[in-house]
Design an enzyme around this catalytic site. Structure first.
Site, PDB file in Angstrom:
ATOM      1  N   ARG A 118       0.785  -1.255   0.032  1.00 47.39           N
ATOM      2  CA  ARG A 118      -0.074  -0.025  -0.111  1.00 47.39           C
ATOM      3  C   ARG A 118       0.704   1.225  -0.039  1.00 47.39           C
ATOM      4  O   ARG A 118       0.468   2.312  -0.348  1.00 47.39           O
ATOM      5  CB  ARG A 118      -1.075  -0.077   1.201  1.00 47.39           C
ATOM      6  CG  ARG A 118      -2.063  -1.113   1.096  1.00 47.39           C
ATOM      7  CD  ARG A 118      -2.628  -1.139   2.698  1.00 47.39           C
ATOM      8  NE  ARG A 118      -3.417   0.345   3.173  1.00 47.39           N
ATOM      9  CZ  ARG A 118      -4.286   0.642   2.868  1.00 47.39           C
ATOM     10  NH1 ARG A 118      -5.316  -0.025   2.095  1.00 47.39           N
ATOM     11  NH2 ARG A 118      -4.875   1.760   3.571  1.00 47.39           N
TER      12      ARG A 118
ATOM     13  N   ARG B 249       9.628   5.984  -3.327  1.00 49.98           N
ATOM     14  CA  ARG B 249       9.950   6.844  -4.359  1.00 49.98           C
ATOM     15  C   ARG B 249      11.430   7.052  -4.467  1.00 49.98           C
ATOM     16  O   ARG B 249      11.878   7.543  -3.437  1.00 49.98           O
ATOM     17  CB  ARG B 249       9.042   8.042  -4.393  1.00 49.98           C
ATOM     18  CG  ARG B 249       7.575   7.850  -4.503  1.00 49.98           C
ATOM     19  CD  ARG B 249       6.999   9.090  -5.200  1.00 49.98           C
ATOM     20  NE  ARG B 249       5.524   8.877  -4.646  1.00 49.98           N
ATOM     21  CZ  ARG B 249       4.815   9.313  -3.662  1.00 49.98           C
ATOM     22  NH1 ARG B 249       5.366   9.775  -2.754  1.00 49.98           N
ATOM     23  NH2 ARG B 249       3.420   8.954  -3.538  1.00 49.98           N
TER      24      ARG B 249
ATOM     25  N   ARG C  89      -8.666  -6.170  13.628  1.00 47.70           N
ATOM     26  CA  ARG C  89      -7.943  -5.295  14.553  1.00 47.70           C
ATOM     27  C   ARG C  89      -8.886  -4.267  15.083  1.00 47.70           C
ATOM     28  O   ARG C  89      -9.701  -3.928  14.025  1.00 47.70           O
ATOM     29  CB  ARG C  89      -6.525  -4.934  13.700  1.00 47.70           C
ATOM     30  CG  ARG C  89      -5.583  -5.949  13.454  1.00 47.70           C
ATOM     31  CD  ARG C  89      -5.162  -6.598  14.593  1.00 47.70           C
ATOM     32  NE  ARG C  89      -4.158  -5.879  15.475  1.00 47.70           N
ATOM     33  CZ  ARG C  89      -3.665  -6.039  16.762  1.00 47.70           C
ATOM     34  NH1 ARG C  89      -4.162  -7.256  17.358  1.00 47.70           N
ATOM     35  NH2 ARG C  89      -2.732  -5.295  17.235  1.00 47.70           N
TER      36      ARG C  89
ATOM     37  N   ARG D 185       0.290   5.839  16.556  1.00 49.26           N
ATOM     38  CA  ARG D 185       0.521   7.030  16.045  1.00 49.26           C
ATOM     39  C   ARG D 185      -0.196   8.157  16.644  1.00 49.26           C
ATOM     40  O   ARG D 185      -1.073   7.576  17.591  1.00 49.26           O
ATOM     41  CB  ARG D 185       0.021   7.268  14.489  1.00 49.26           C
ATOM     42  CG  ARG D 185      -1.244   6.649  14.147  1.00 49.26           C
ATOM     43  CD  ARG D 185      -1.336   6.813  12.717  1.00 49.26           C
ATOM     44  NE  ARG D 185      -2.591   6.077  12.389  1.00 49.26           N
ATOM     45  CZ  ARG D 185      -2.971   5.456  11.118  1.00 49.26           C
ATOM     46  NH1 ARG D 185      -2.394   5.637  10.173  1.00 49.26           N
ATOM     47  NH2 ARG D 185      -4.165   4.706  11.122  1.00 49.26           N
TER      48      ARG D 185
ATOM     49  N   GLU E 160      -3.116   6.621  19.245  1.00 48.52           N
ATOM     50  CA  GLU E 160      -3.853   5.446  18.751  1.00 48.52           C
ATOM     51  C   GLU E 160      -3.223   4.125  19.423  1.00 48.52           C
ATOM     52  O   GLU E 160      -1.977   4.060  18.822  1.00 48.52           O
ATOM     53  CB  GLU E 160      -3.902   5.524  17.002  1.00 48.52           C
ATOM     54  CG  GLU E 160      -5.063   4.678  16.469  1.00 48.52           C
ATOM     55  CD  GLU E 160      -4.867   5.061  14.647  1.00 48.52           C
ATOM     56  OE1 GLU E 160      -4.794   6.358  14.688  1.00 48.52           O
ATOM     57  OE2 GLU E 160      -4.895   4.152  13.902  1.00 48.52           O
TER      58      GLU E 160
ATOM     59  N   TYR F 120     -10.291  -4.905   3.525  1.00 51.94           N
ATOM     60  CA  TYR F 120      -9.499  -3.764   3.784  1.00 51.94           C
ATOM     61  C   TYR F 120      -9.772  -2.642   2.597  1.00 51.94           C
ATOM     62  O   TYR F 120      -8.946  -2.512   1.932  1.00 51.94           O
ATOM     63  CB  TYR F 120      -8.023  -4.337   3.790  1.00 51.94           C
ATOM     64  CG  TYR F 120      -6.925  -3.137   4.553  1.00 51.94           C
ATOM     65  CD1 TYR F 120      -7.556  -1.808   5.002  1.00 51.94           C
ATOM     66  CD2 TYR F 120      -5.610  -3.402   4.597  1.00 51.94           C
ATOM     67  CE1 TYR F 120      -6.435  -1.053   5.615  1.00 51.94           C
ATOM     68  CE2 TYR F 120      -4.794  -2.647   5.256  1.00 51.94           C
ATOM     69  CZ  TYR F 120      -5.222  -1.360   5.603  1.00 51.94           C
ATOM     70  OH  TYR F 120      -4.337  -0.459   6.287  1.00 51.94           O
TER      71      TYR F 120
ATOM     72  N   ASP G 206     -10.448   1.206   1.294  1.00 54.55           N
ATOM     73  CA  ASP G 206     -10.321   2.588   1.452  1.00 54.55           C
ATOM     74  C   ASP G 206     -11.519   2.972   0.983  1.00 54.55           C
ATOM     75  O   ASP G 206     -12.570   2.563   0.479  1.00 54.55           O
ATOM     76  CB  ASP G 206      -9.181   3.018   0.587  1.00 54.55           C
ATOM     77  CG  ASP G 206      -7.793   2.946   1.007  1.00 54.55           C
ATOM     78  OD1 ASP G 206      -7.879   2.409   2.022  1.00 54.55           O
ATOM     79  OD2 ASP G 206      -6.833   2.719   0.087  1.00 54.55           O
TER      80      ASP G 206
HETATM   81  N1  UDP Z   1       3.545   1.120   7.725  1.00 54.60           N
HETATM   82  C1  UDP Z   1       4.844   0.906   8.428  1.00 54.60           C
HETATM   83  N2  UDP Z   1       5.295   2.018   8.885  1.00 54.60           N
HETATM   84  C2  UDP Z   1       4.569   3.235   8.987  1.00 54.60           C
HETATM   85  C3  UDP Z   1       3.315   3.094   8.302  1.00 54.60           C
HETATM   86  C4  UDP Z   1       2.809   2.164   7.655  1.00 54.60           C
HETATM   87  O1  UDP Z   1       5.328  -0.249   8.439  1.00 54.60           O
HETATM   88  O2  UDP Z   1       5.155   4.312   9.403  1.00 54.60           O
HETATM   89  C5  UDP Z   1       2.988  -0.323   7.083  1.00 54.60           C
HETATM   90  C6  UDP Z   1       2.114  -1.014   8.168  1.00 54.60           C
HETATM   91  O3  UDP Z   1       2.136  -2.439   7.954  1.00 54.60           O
HETATM   92  C7  UDP Z   1       0.800  -0.720   7.741  1.00 54.60           C
HETATM   93  C8  UDP Z   1       0.900  -0.659   6.113  1.00 54.60           C
HETATM   94  O4  UDP Z   1       2.138  -0.090   6.223  1.00 54.60           O
HETATM   95  O5  UDP Z   1      -0.192  -1.685   8.194  1.00 54.60           O
HETATM   96  C9  UDP Z   1      -0.212   0.295   5.442  1.00 54.60           C
HETATM   97  O6  UDP Z   1      -0.250   1.463   6.086  1.00 54.60           O
HETATM   98  P1  UDP Z   1      -1.513   2.420   5.987  1.00 54.60           P
HETATM   99  O7  UDP Z   1      -0.992   3.848   6.279  1.00 54.60           O
HETATM  100  O8  UDP Z   1      -1.838   2.317   4.636  1.00 54.60           O
HETATM  101  O9  UDP Z   1      -2.409   1.945   6.952  1.00 54.60           O
HETATM  102  P2  UDP Z   1      -3.918   2.526   7.346  1.00 54.60           P
HETATM  103  O10 UDP Z   1      -3.578   3.911   6.983  1.00 54.60           O
HETATM  104  O11 UDP Z   1      -4.770   1.862   6.584  1.00 54.60           O
HETATM  105  O12 UDP Z   1      -3.833   2.350   8.695  1.00 54.60           O
END
Ligand code: UDP
Length: 373
Positions: A171, A175, A248, A279, A305, A353, A355
């Site tokens: 996801r 870059r 989860r 976070r 969170e 899952y 969006d």
């Molecule tokens: N992820 C990570 N470090 C970060 C942010 C995301 O390893 O700082 C990984 C983590 O496994 C997460 C996945 O990337 O489940 C997808 O992140 P996303 O931000 O898409 O998750 P969401 O916003 O749906 O909680």
């Protein structure tokens, strides 16, 4: 009065369907067990700040049809998500981009960054990544995996990276440019006035009853309509008779602070294993930029969170789309096909899952089929 449709759940999927059904001349009743509409995109006003009560929601899509659709109900601001990772006090830019690689390794050019990743990948000896850990190392190398991915992911999912599917990490963009926009999407923003207002607009002129639990009085509610659009959890609908699907859950500790700026950004991810939260979200930055008048608000609202395994009675947030749950979902899906007066949809109804844009696309495609003619 008998309605054409009873929509169970006033989240995005249910609200899109209700809106389209009404437009097609159908009668619709929407019910929700919560005291508010908008499902998990619900935003609540605190100190003139729209607080994302069920977690940060940033609308982003490549789908122009969906973008045009949602813009009927709200104007969107130009918010761009660029989270910061905090690893034991070291700050890194996300998603993985040249700023991240420079801070991690001191590399300056894209070539140097690429070589560093390739070298770490070679050392790890991964040819075909089989799980999230291998996938992550193949994408960004071992150092970034260890500092920015491993701890965060294992906190978020409560599972070892070796036991998680590779797709989750895909996801995130990687870059070799200095672009730190978290999403590869053509369109992105936050609805001005909050998501609740947006969903209110979708449901305009539609009867909505809140604090109503469909499954507690299923027969009574089934009798109210010819057809049901059910957006709750599919396993709960069937009283978990084949077993519980895993989710989860997330818990938020929200605080109003008497300062105007706590962390200077919407999202700071705590990517080490020891910090108990994943976070911190500072809600005012979803809607106010540094030049906006909202910046004068002397207060700020933050949410820490915490991720946890879902237990009966908790709010389900993320479906755990691994093999085991996929198999179980398939069985529930087969059962659901036998309920020909019920349409199962949305993140919980389809155990996906999703969006927000994908939920809307899925609802619109269902509407096309269901409301044709
Ligand atoms: N992820 C990570 N470090 C970060 C942010 C995301 O390893 O700082 C990984 C983590 O496994 C997460 C996945 O990337 O489940 C997808 O992140 P996303 O931000 O898409 O998750 P969401 O916003 O749906 O909680």
């Amino acid at each position: 009065m008998k309605y054409d449709y009873l929509v169970v759940g006033a989240g995005l999927y249910g609200s899109v369907f209700a809106h389209e059904a009404k437009k097609a001349g159908k009668t619709v009743l929407v019910i929700d067990k919560r005291q508010n509409i908008a499902g998990n995109v619900y935003t609540e006003d605190v100190e003139k700040i729209h607080v994302h009560k069920y977690g940060a929601h940033i609308f982003h899509t490549n789908n122009k049809v969906v973008w045009d659709y949602i813009n009927q109900f709200a104007d969107f601001n130009r918010f761009t998500n660029s989270p910061v990772a905090n690893y034991k006090g070291e700050l890194y830019s996300l998603p993985f981009n040249m700023y991240t690689f420079n801070k991690m390794w001191g590399v300056v050019t894209p070539q140097e960054a690429q070589e560093k990743i390739e070298q770490q990948k070679r050392e790890a000896g991964i040819t075909e990544p089989k799980n999230l850990e291998e996938q992550a190392i193949s994408l960004v190398g071992k150092d970034i995996y260890e500092k920015l991915i491993k701890g965060y992911t294992e906190k978020q999912w409560g599972r070892k990276c070796e036991d998680l599917p590779a797709f989750i990490i895909k996801r995130l963009p990687v870059r070799l440019t200095f672009d730190n926009n978290y999403f590869n999407a053509l369109y992105q923003g936050i609805p001005i006035g909050g998501y609740t207002k947006m969903v209110e607009n979708m449901l305009e002129g539609i009867e909505v009853r809140l604090n109503v639990n469909y499954l507690d009085n299923k027969e009574e509610y089934d009798a109210l309509a010819d057809k049901i659009v059910y957006t709750g959890a599919i396993d709960e609908y069937f009283e978990y008779k084949l077993g519980c699907l895993e989710y989860r859950s997330v818990r938020f500790e929200t605080e109003v602070l008497d300062i105007d700026n706590f962390q200077g950004n919407v999202a700071v991810n705590y990517t080490d294993a020891e910090t108990p939260w994943t976070r911190i979200i500072e809600h005012k930055w979803f809607e106010f930029g540094k030049d906006d008048e909202g910046n004068d608000i002397p207060k700020t609202v933050i949410s820490r969170e915490y991720s946890s395994e879902w237990n009966l009675g908790d709010e389900p947030y993320y479906p755990v789309n691994d093999e085991k749950n996929g198999e179980l979902y398939k069985k529930y899906k087969e059962l659901s096909m036998q309920e020909d007066h019920v349409i199962f949809g949305g993140r919980l109804g389809e155990y996906k899952y999703y969006d927000m844009d994908a939920v809307i696309a899925s609802a619109l495609s269902m509407c096309k089929e269901e409301l044709k003619g």
